[in-house]
Design an enzyme around this catalytic site. Structure first.
Site, PDB file in Angstrom:
ATOM      1  N   TYR A 257       0.837  -1.243   0.081  1.00  0.00           N
ATOM      2  CA  TYR A 257      -0.072  -0.058  -0.096  1.00  0.00           C
ATOM      3  C   TYR A 257       0.806   1.335  -0.056  1.00  0.00           C
ATOM      4  O   TYR A 257       1.959   1.348   0.741  1.00  0.00           O
ATOM      5  CB  TYR A 257      -0.959  -0.066   1.338  1.00  0.00           C
TER       6      TYR A 257
ATOM      7  N   GLU B  12      -0.539   4.895  -0.520  1.00  0.00           N
ATOM      8  CA  GLU B  12      -1.236   6.071  -0.590  1.00  0.00           C
ATOM      9  C   GLU B  12      -0.476   7.357  -0.447  1.00  0.00           C
ATOM     10  O   GLU B  12       0.314   7.333   0.339  1.00  0.00           O
ATOM     11  CB  GLU B  12      -2.526   6.178   0.199  1.00  0.00           C
TER      12      GLU B  12
ATOM     13  N   ASP C 162      -6.305  13.856 -24.993  1.00  0.00           N
ATOM     14  CA  ASP C 162      -6.269  12.112 -24.842  1.00  0.00           C
ATOM     15  C   ASP C 162      -5.800  11.354 -25.683  1.00  0.00           C
ATOM     16  O   ASP C 162      -6.324  11.345 -26.892  1.00  0.00           O
ATOM     17  CB  ASP C 162      -7.869  11.922 -24.366  1.00  0.00           C
TER      18      ASP C 162
ATOM     19  N   THR D   4      -3.749   6.278 -21.812  1.00  0.00           N
ATOM     20  CA  THR D   4      -3.681   4.881 -21.142  1.00  0.00           C
ATOM     21  C   THR D   4      -2.238   4.347 -21.606  1.00  0.00           C
ATOM     22  O   THR D   4      -1.779   4.820 -22.224  1.00  0.00           O
ATOM     23  CB  THR D   4      -4.800   3.907 -21.741  1.00  0.00           C
TER      24      THR D   4
ATOM     25  N   LYS E 204      -2.369   0.653 -24.945  1.00  0.00           N
ATOM     26  CA  LYS E 204      -2.805   0.374 -26.268  1.00  0.00           C
ATOM     27  C   LYS E 204      -1.486   0.580 -27.296  1.00  0.00           C
ATOM     28  O   LYS E 204      -0.666  -0.349 -26.979  1.00  0.00           O
ATOM     29  CB  LYS E 204      -3.639   1.572 -26.655  1.00  0.00           C
TER      30      LYS E 204
ATOM     31  N   ARG F 284      -2.135  -2.275 -18.375  1.00  0.00           N
ATOM     32  CA  ARG F 284      -3.444  -1.407 -17.969  1.00  0.00           C
ATOM     33  C   ARG F 284      -3.115  -0.482 -17.006  1.00  0.00           C
ATOM     34  O   ARG F 284      -2.979  -0.806 -16.009  1.00  0.00           O
ATOM     35  CB  ARG F 284      -4.810  -2.371 -17.834  1.00  0.00           C
TER      36      ARG F 284
HETATM   37  N1  DSN Z   1     -12.050   0.819 -24.728  1.00  0.00           N
HETATM   38  C1  DSN Z   1     -11.341   1.470 -25.424  1.00  0.00           C
HETATM   39  C2  DSN Z   1     -11.173   1.308 -26.928  1.00  0.00           C
HETATM   40  O1  DSN Z   1     -11.336   0.416 -27.383  1.00  0.00           O
HETATM   41  O2  DSN Z   1     -10.934   2.372 -27.500  1.00  0.00           O
HETATM   42  C3  DSN Z   1     -11.237   2.908 -24.972  1.00  0.00           C
HETATM   43  O3  DSN Z   1     -11.497   3.145 -23.576  1.00  0.00           O
END
Ligand code: DSN
Length: 442
Positions: free
Chosen positions: A49, A51, A194, A220, A223, A229
């Protein structure tokens, strides 16, 4: 592969490993992480933990993870050329909500790309928290995939949003960050870029960076960036020039405002992915992602498909299927899954059908490029998609729910009984077998 003593979970992990290796992932938001990233996720870092932030934690025993978080922050700042980063968001949605919590008062107006036009739930979709706590004024994208910046400016002048968001989940072309910055400046709004879908392309030199234009950047990490993730919130020099406290506000919004303890094992995985993304080999990877996407786009167009925006600049393509009937995204998604090509139905701009039965198919090349597929393989994949289109062209999706259920029942039965699909599945499996997933290779 790891071995664990719980036979049920072990079997499920083995099944998923086999599913991924024997099929080809064409969902543009998915990728295959490296063995090192996967290894970091399964370590004792998961148990701690922490925080707070390095040097200012609530619990004891954090000296080691302090060093980790500081290291990962430095890697992110260097890779994306920003003075501040928070590496703790659990994923993209919490990151975007935390930005709003940090910079807005409840009820302030926000402007983001409408979800059915390629935005994200957290860009102000009507059923998302971001539209319940703030006043969402969505903008749209043109049917040809371009942004009408005059219309966006006009909307901004009318509603005076405090935050404008650019970026999305189904944008095949480059995002004009500078043009969005001009609109934000004009109305005194923060600009949030974003870059979740394209951060790997930015790190790999295949898409312009928003750092000179936006105040805040979220992404994120799983990707095109090819990490675990998770997510990052970054503030730029421009962000600090607008608001000297922007970093402190974001830190406070994450904790105590919104999240609890950060997932230190994920943060370690993000650090590894950032190091990998800084290597020359990642530049080669990112270039190949785009080359493959363009090759897939060309082959699909040659096969008679219509693409939103007529092609792609990025890792992502959006097929407009309306020429063969509206609402047919589900038919393509399920028939392709049957043969081992994993893609997703998606709304197209001005979609004449509903969100659950949209008229588009979204494809992307990040995961298959990680496996090593090249342009000639894209022509093969386009040929399979074309054959699926031909085989299913008579399956039309009725508007009436009962009629639609009957059509889909019959279609799903045909996926089991028509040997055409079995033949194609064998071909897809053979191609997939030629390109093992790197983390699964010894
Ligand atoms: N679920 C993602 C996507 O497939 O683009 C976006 O959060």
């Amino acid at each position: 592969m790891i071995t664990i003593s719980d036979p049920d979970i072990q079997r499920i992990i083995e099944d998923e490993t086999l599913r991924q290796s024997s099929t080809l992932t064409l969902i543009p938001s998915e990728n295959h992480t490296s063995k090192d990233v996967l290894a970091a996720l399964g370590t004792v870092l998961s148990d701690k933990y922490a925080e707070g932030y390095p040097g200012k934690r609530y619990y004891a025993g954090n000296a080691v993870v302090d060093e980790l978080e500081t290291l990962v922050q430095e890697r992110a700042k260097k890779l994306f050329g920003v003075p501040y980063v928070n590496v703790q968001p659990y994923s993209g949605s919490p990151a975007n909500v935390a930005v709003m919590l940090a910079l807005l008062e409840p009820g302030d107006a926000i402007m983001g790309l409408d979800l059915p036009y390629g935005g994200h739930l957290t860009h102000g979709y009507e059923r998302n928290i971001t539209a319940r706590f703030w006043k969402s004024v969505p903008y749209k994208i043109n049917p040809d995939g371009s942004f009408d910046m005059d219309a966006i400016r006009e909307l901004a002048r009318k509603h005076r949003p405090k935050l404008i968001i650019c970026g999305g989940t189904a944008i095949p072309r480059s995002i004009p960050f500078e043009a969005f910055a001009e609109v934000a400046q004009d109305v005194g709004a923060y600009l949030l870029a974003d870059i979740s879908h394209i951060s790997g392309l930015i790190a790999g030199g295949q898409h312009a960076s928003p750092a000179p234009y936006a105040h805040i950047v979220t992404t994120t990490t799983h990707k095109t960036l090819r990490g675990p993730r998770g997510a990052l919130i970054m503030a730029t020099e421009r962000g600090f020039a607008k608001d000297a406290d922007i970093g402190k506000k974001i830190d406070k919004a994450i904790i105590p405002g919104f999240q609890g303890g950060p997932h230190m094992n994920t943060i370690a995985g993000i650090g590894i992915a950032l190091l990998e993304a800084a290597k020359p080999s990642f530049q080669v990877y990112a270039a190949q992602v785009v080359t493959n996407a363009k090759a897939l786009a060309d082959a699909l167009i040659n096969a008679g498909f219509s693409l939103v925006s007529g092609g792609t600049d990025t890792h992502l393509l959006l097929i407009d299927l309306t020429a063969s009937g509206i609402g047919r995204g589900i038919v393509f998604q399920e028939a392709l899954e049957r043969i081992g090509l994993i893609a997703n139905k998606n709304a197209i701009p001005n979609d004449p059908s509903s969100a659950f039965y949209p008229s588009g198919l979204r494809l992307g090349t990040p995961a298959i490029t990680t496996r090593g597929l090249t342009a000639s393989d894209m022509r093969q994949i386009a040929s399979w998609i074309s054959q699926i289109g031909e085989r299913t062209k008579d399956i039309q999706i009725p508007g009436d729910a009962e009629e639609r259920a009957a059509v889909l029942r019959q279609f799903r039965e045909s996926l089991k009984t028509d040997s055409f699909y079995e033949t194609l599945e064998k071909d897809v499996r053979a191609l997939a077998a030629r390109y093992p997933i790197p983390a699964q290779s010894s």
